[in-house]
Design a protein around this motif. Structure first.
Motif, PDB file in Angstrom:
ATOM      1  N   GLY A   1       0.887  -0.930  -0.010  1.00 21.09           N
ATOM      2  CA  GLY A   1      -0.150   0.175   0.119  1.00 21.09           C
ATOM      3  C   GLY A   1       0.752   1.313  -0.011  1.00 21.09           C
ATOM      4  N   LEU A   2       1.894   1.214   0.671  1.00 21.18           N
ATOM      5  CA  LEU A   2       2.854   2.245   0.991  1.00 21.18           C
ATOM      6  C   LEU A   2       3.528   2.458  -0.476  1.00 21.18           C
ATOM      7  N   LEU A   3       3.881   1.570  -1.178  1.00 23.51           N
ATOM      8  CA  LEU A   3       4.435   1.513  -2.447  1.00 23.51           C
ATOM      9  C   LEU A   3       3.651   2.074  -3.411  1.00 23.51           C
ATOM     10  N   LEU A   4       2.157   1.911  -3.351  1.00 24.37           N
ATOM     11  CA  LEU A   4       1.227   2.436  -4.189  1.00 24.37           C
ATOM     12  C   LEU A   4       0.906   3.857  -4.007  1.00 24.37           C
ATOM     13  N   ILE A   5       1.195   4.318  -2.875  1.00 19.08           N
ATOM     14  CA  ILE A   5       1.124   5.946  -2.651  1.00 19.08           C
ATOM     15  C   ILE A   5       1.996   6.646  -3.514  1.00 19.08           C
ATOM     16  N   ILE A   6       3.339   5.818  -3.754  1.00 16.39           N
ATOM     17  CA  ILE A   6       4.327   6.770  -4.395  1.00 16.39           C
ATOM     18  C   ILE A   6       3.851   7.159  -5.913  1.00 16.39           C
ATOM     19  N   PRO A   7       3.495   6.178  -6.787  1.00 15.81           N
ATOM     20  CA  PRO A   7       2.962   6.662  -7.958  1.00 15.81           C
ATOM     21  C   PRO A   7       1.789   7.549  -8.088  1.00 15.81           C
ATOM     22  N   ALA A   8       0.904   6.985  -6.957  1.00 15.12           N
ATOM     23  CA  ALA A   8      -0.388   7.887  -6.770  1.00 15.12           C
ATOM     24  C   ALA A   8      -0.100   9.402  -6.551  1.00 15.12           C
ATOM     25  N   ARG A   9       0.870   9.460  -5.554  1.00 14.21           N
ATOM     26  CA  ARG A   9       1.210  11.017  -5.206  1.00 14.21           C
ATOM     27  C   ARG A   9       1.799  11.634  -6.359  1.00 14.21           C
ATOM     28  N   LEU A  10       2.756  11.190  -7.290  1.00 13.57           N
ATOM     29  CA  LEU A  10       3.464  11.591  -8.224  1.00 13.57           C
ATOM     30  C   LEU A  10       2.186  12.209  -9.142  1.00 13.57           C
ATOM     31  N   ILE A  11       1.571  11.237  -9.585  1.00 11.37           N
ATOM     32  CA  ILE A  11       0.319  11.515 -10.552  1.00 11.37           C
ATOM     33  C   ILE A  11      -0.529  12.927 -10.039  1.00 11.37           C
ATOM     34  N   THR A  12      -1.048  12.788  -8.780  1.00 13.09           N
ATOM     35  CA  THR A  12      -1.647  13.869  -8.238  1.00 13.09           C
ATOM     36  C   THR A  12      -1.043  14.988  -8.129  1.00 13.09           C
ATOM     37  N   TYR A  13       0.305  14.871  -7.756  1.00 11.50           N
ATOM     38  CA  TYR A  13       1.060  16.307  -7.799  1.00 11.50           C
ATOM     39  C   TYR A  13       1.334  16.936  -9.114  1.00 11.50           C
ATOM     40  N   PHE A  14       1.682  15.970  -9.955  1.00 15.68           N
ATOM     41  CA  PHE A  14       2.232  16.560 -11.354  1.00 15.68           C
ATOM     42  C   PHE A  14       1.145  16.960 -12.391  1.00 15.68           C
ATOM     43  N   TRP A  15       0.248  16.006 -12.379  1.00 20.39           N
ATOM     44  CA  TRP A  15      -0.764  15.836 -13.460  1.00 20.39           C
ATOM     45  C   TRP A  15      -1.428  17.206 -13.460  1.00 20.39           C
ATOM     46  N   PRO A  16      -1.855  17.917 -12.344  1.00 21.04           N
ATOM     47  CA  PRO A  16      -2.772  19.160 -12.595  1.00 21.04           C
ATOM     48  C   PRO A  16      -1.574  20.231 -12.775  1.00 21.04           C
ATOM     49  N   ARG A  17      -0.272  19.910 -12.523  1.00 25.62           N
ATOM     50  CA  ARG A  17       0.542  21.100 -13.049  1.00 25.62           C
ATOM     51  C   ARG A  17       1.047  21.269 -14.358  1.00 25.62           C
ATOM     52  N   PHE A  18       0.783  20.277 -15.299  1.00 20.78           N
ATOM     53  CA  PHE A  18       1.097  19.880 -16.567  1.00 20.78           C
ATOM     54  C   PHE A  18      -0.125  19.887 -17.412  1.00 20.78           C
ATOM     55  N   SER A  19      -1.088  19.820 -17.106  1.00 20.51           N
ATOM     56  CA  SER A  19      -2.355  19.465 -17.875  1.00 20.51           C
ATOM     57  C   SER A  19      -3.725  20.195 -17.433  1.00 20.51           C
ATOM     58  N   GLY A  20      -4.150  20.724 -18.345  1.00 13.73           N
ATOM     59  CA  GLY A  20      -5.368  21.360 -18.092  1.00 13.73           C
ATOM     60  C   GLY A  20      -6.663  20.497 -17.617  1.00 13.73           C
ATOM     61  N   LEU A  21      -6.424  19.272 -18.018  1.00 18.41           N
ATOM     62  CA  LEU A  21      -7.565  18.148 -17.552  1.00 18.41           C
ATOM     63  C   LEU A  21      -7.372  17.839 -16.277  1.00 18.41           C
ATOM     64  N   GLY A  22      -6.072  17.755 -15.943  1.00 23.09           N
ATOM     65  CA  GLY A  22      -5.701  17.443 -14.691  1.00 23.09           C
ATOM     66  C   GLY A  22      -6.320  18.490 -13.672  1.00 23.09           C
ATOM     67  N   ARG A  23      -5.899  19.821 -14.065  1.00 28.74           N
ATOM     68  CA  ARG A  23      -6.395  21.156 -13.181  1.00 28.74           C
ATOM     69  C   ARG A  23      -7.714  20.792 -13.124  1.00 28.74           C
ATOM     70  N   GLY A  24      -8.723  20.514 -14.030  1.00 33.75           N
ATOM     71  CA  GLY A  24     -10.047  20.579 -14.036  1.00 33.75           C
ATOM     72  C   GLY A  24     -10.440  19.252 -12.967  1.00 33.75           C
ATOM     73  N   THR A  25      -9.972  18.115 -13.254  1.00 33.02           N
ATOM     74  CA  THR A  25     -10.041  17.086 -12.404  1.00 33.02           C
ATOM     75  C   THR A  25      -9.835  17.227 -10.821  1.00 33.02           C
ATOM     76  N   GLU A  26      -8.586  17.839 -10.703  1.00 35.63           N
ATOM     77  CA  GLU A  26      -8.407  18.198  -9.211  1.00 35.63           C
ATOM     78  C   GLU A  26      -9.529  19.219  -8.737  1.00 35.63           C
ATOM     79  N   ALA A  27     -10.002  20.252  -9.157  1.00 31.46           N
ATOM     80  CA  ALA A  27     -11.070  21.324  -8.887  1.00 31.46           C
ATOM     81  C   ALA A  27     -12.221  20.403  -8.887  1.00 31.46           C
ATOM     82  N   GLU A  28     -12.456  19.509  -9.435  1.00 32.95           N
ATOM     83  CA  GLU A  28     -13.958  18.836  -9.510  1.00 32.95           C
ATOM     84  C   GLU A  28     -13.764  17.922  -8.199  1.00 32.95           C
ATOM     85  N   TRP A  29     -12.563  17.256  -8.148  1.00 33.21           N
ATOM     86  CA  TRP A  29     -12.450  16.166  -6.968  1.00 33.21           C
ATOM     87  C   TRP A  29     -12.525  16.952  -5.477  1.00 33.21           C
TER      88      TRP A  29
END
Lengths: 164, 90
Positions: free
Chosen positions: A43-71
């Motif tokens: 579970g801890l290992l799974l947090i690493i890619p999850a955190r990387l995705i949730t951190y970087f995706w909104p910073r480099f993608s409009g879709l990511g920012r929209g998803t973060e805002a909706e979430w």
């Protein structure tokens, strides 16, 4: 991350250990506490890619920012809830992906040994047939490393029978 | 005593306490000499052809707890297991 959110990566870790052939057969022999610890580790290992995705995706993608805002609007809650939820989702999907990739690798690396089994029919049967080499290899590895001598002997006899 | 073919590897689940095999020979150990005596040969191929059944229907299921010992069997290997004779003094 609130403590109760840690349940999500823990569940993802358990799902991963339970369905990924590399760990499934060894995990069957673990008692409850060891299984819990192993699930927590994955579970801890799974947090690493999850955190990387949730951190970087909104910073480099409009879709990511929209998803973060909706979430945030939908959840209205604790920080890192997206990371925890995504780690669960990755844990749900990853074992099947790993199994499939490993089976594809085995079939491509030695097609003579792992010829396609035509006996199974239907989508489920075809999937089971396709994954069969990965399951056999993983079981072989688990018995050789975790099985007692009696199980290793039975396994060797079964392998000889299947090859003959 | 059974000689047969294991159809699948054992599962590592602790609750799985049985093993299945397709018998080829069965026998017993002689009470006095402890030598192996085979009593039956299972001609399963002929039986399957006659009854038109799947091989799985002839599987023999044995509780693991009932197995005292096990080894791989090689056809004809018994002729190399000779009765022990004391070496003669020179």
């Amino acid at each position: 991350m609130p403590t109760n959110l840690l349940l999500l990566p823990l569940l993802g870790g358990f799902w991963f250990v339970h369905f990924c052939y590399f760990f499934k057969f060894r995990a069957q022999r673990l008692d409850g506490y060891r299984l819990l610890l192993e699930s927590a580790f994955f579970g801890l290992l799974l947090i690493i890619p999850a955190r990387l995705i949730t951190y970087f995706w909104p910073r480099f993608s409009g879709l990511g920012r929209g998803t973060e805002a909706e979430w945030v609007r939908f959840w209205q809650g604790p920080p890192l809830s997206g990371t925890a939820t995504l780690s669960l989702l990755i844990g749900l999907i990853a074992p099947f992906l790993v199994n499939w990739l490993y089976a594809a690798y085995l079939r491509s690396s030695s097609p003579q040994e792992w010829g396609l089994d035509d006996e199974e029919s239907g989508l489920w049967g075809a999937a089971v047939s396709f994954l069969w080499p990965a399951k056999e290899k993983a079981l072989d590895f688990a018995i050789r490393n975790s099985g007692n001598q009696f199980f290793q002997l039975l396994h060797r006899a079964a392998v000889q029978k299947s090859r003959s | 005593m059974y000689v047969g073919h294991l159809t699948e590897s054992p599962n590592l689940k602790p609750e799985n306490q049985f093993v299945s095999l397709l018998p080829a020979l069965s026998g017993h150990r002689d009470d006095k000499t402890l030598g192996v005596k085979f009593d039956l040969i299972y001609d399963l191929e002929a039986l399957i052809a006659k009854l038109n059944i799947e091989a799985e229907e002839l599987l023999l299921t044995i509780p693991l707890s009932e197995i005292k010992s096990a080894s791989l069997y090689h056809l004809g290997s018994e002729e190399f297991f000779l009765p022990y004779t004391s070496p003669q003094p020179p």
